[in-house]
Design an enzyme around this catalytic site. Structure first.
Site, short mmCIF file in Angstrom:
data_model
loop_
_atom_site.label_atom_id
_atom_site.label_comp_id
_atom_site.label_asym_id
_atom_site.label_seq_id
_atom_site.Cartn_x
_atom_site.Cartn_y
_atom_site.Cartn_z
N ASP A 44 1.90 6.21 8.23
CA ASP A 44 1.08 6.42 7.04
C ASP A 44 1.33 7.76 6.33
O ASP A 44 0.37 8.43 5.91
CB ASP A 44 -0.40 6.32 7.41
CG ASP A 44 -0.77 4.99 7.99
OD1 ASP A 44 0.05 4.06 7.94
OD2 ASP A 44 -1.90 4.87 8.53
N LYS B 271 0.42 -2.25 6.92
CA LYS B 271 -0.58 -2.57 7.95
C LYS B 271 -1.98 -2.52 7.32
O LYS B 271 -2.27 -1.65 6.52
CB LYS B 271 -0.48 -1.64 9.15
CG LYS B 271 -0.80 -0.18 8.93
CD LYS B 271 -0.63 0.59 10.25
CE LYS B 271 -0.96 2.06 10.10
NZ LYS B 271 -2.38 2.32 9.83
N CYS C 137 -5.00 6.54 13.00
CA CYS C 137 -3.95 5.52 13.03
C CYS C 137 -2.85 5.81 14.05
O CYS C 137 -2.31 4.88 14.66
CB CYS C 137 -3.36 5.34 11.64
SG CYS C 137 -4.55 4.66 10.45
#
EC number: 3.5.1.110
Length: 231
Positions: free
Chosen positions: A25, A134, A167
């Site tokens: 990310d 995702k 995450c």
């Protein structure tokens, strides 16, 4: 060819060509002023060194034959993938909560195709890398990550990215449950929240779920002299 990475709580030996670097990310949303985390009140002022360290780690990993996998967290423009009131994600996602509080941001945070969703300018996937969307914190949830890894015989995963305590840790934990060995490079990650969140996540990882190292040590482990020492 095997190499040994100095890490906490102990060193770990792996074959780079049967390993992957997971970049979690590294989007404007998480690493750039004006992105989702910044607008939601989280401090992103110290992410620049993390971006530089990820660049260094990715370059070394790619040169050593490691697969590079980039994740982008987010949803479709209508946020159908985010889930409605029947999903806990609807209630806990700070991006969704921020947009409900500030309706003028609707459609701008973590929406596919938006500036917020894009990877930061400094980090550009190369041919042969894999880029995966995702919809939740874990990179294993509703993605082909596990099958991608298993089909290539990959068991060792080296994690970088944001946020360490959300995450990154979620993906590493799920990998642990699926029998993958997870290492996090602590200076190539950044937390969402106070500094103690970073420390707590790293404590959890090195104590219960994986290993912790740093970019310089990782790059040294991938150098030709390190392979020679193992050989």
């Amino acid at each position: 060819m095997m190499t040994t990475l100095t890490a906490r709580p102990e060193a770990i030996t792996f074959d780079p060509q049967q390993s992957a670097q997971i970049v979690v990310d590294m989007q404007n949303a998480y690493a750039t002023p004006g992105g989702y985390l910044d607008l939601a009140g989280f401090d992103v002022s110290t992410t620049r060194p993390v971006i530089a360290n990820i660049q260094t780690a990715v370059t070394a990993a790619r040169a050593a034959g490691m697969l590079i996998i980039w994740f982008q967290n987010g949803w479709d423009e209508q946020y159908v993938e985010a889930g409605g009131p029947g999903s806990p994600n609807f209630h806990k996602s700070n991006a969704l909560k921020t947009m409900r509080k500030q309706p003028q941001l609707q459609g701008k945070l973590l929406a596919k195709g938006s500036w917020d969703y894009q990877l930061v300018d400094e980090l550009v996937p190369q041919p042969g890398d894999i880029v995966l969307p995702k919809p939740r914190y874990s990179g294993f949830f509703n993605t082909p990550l596990d099958s991608i890894l298993r089909s290539r015989g990959i068991r060792h995963l080296v994690f970088t990215g944001i946020a360490t305590n959300v995450c990154v840790e979620s993906t590493l934990r799920d990998g642990f449950f699926l029998e993958h060995f997870g290492v996090v490079l602590e200076d190539a990650t950044h937390q969402a929240g106070p500094e103690f969140a970073q420390k707590a996540a790293l404590f959890n990882i090195e104590t219960f779920f994986g290993w912790v190292s740093d970019v310089e040590t990782f790059c040294d482990a991938l150098s030709p002299t390190s392979f020679a020492r193992i050989a």
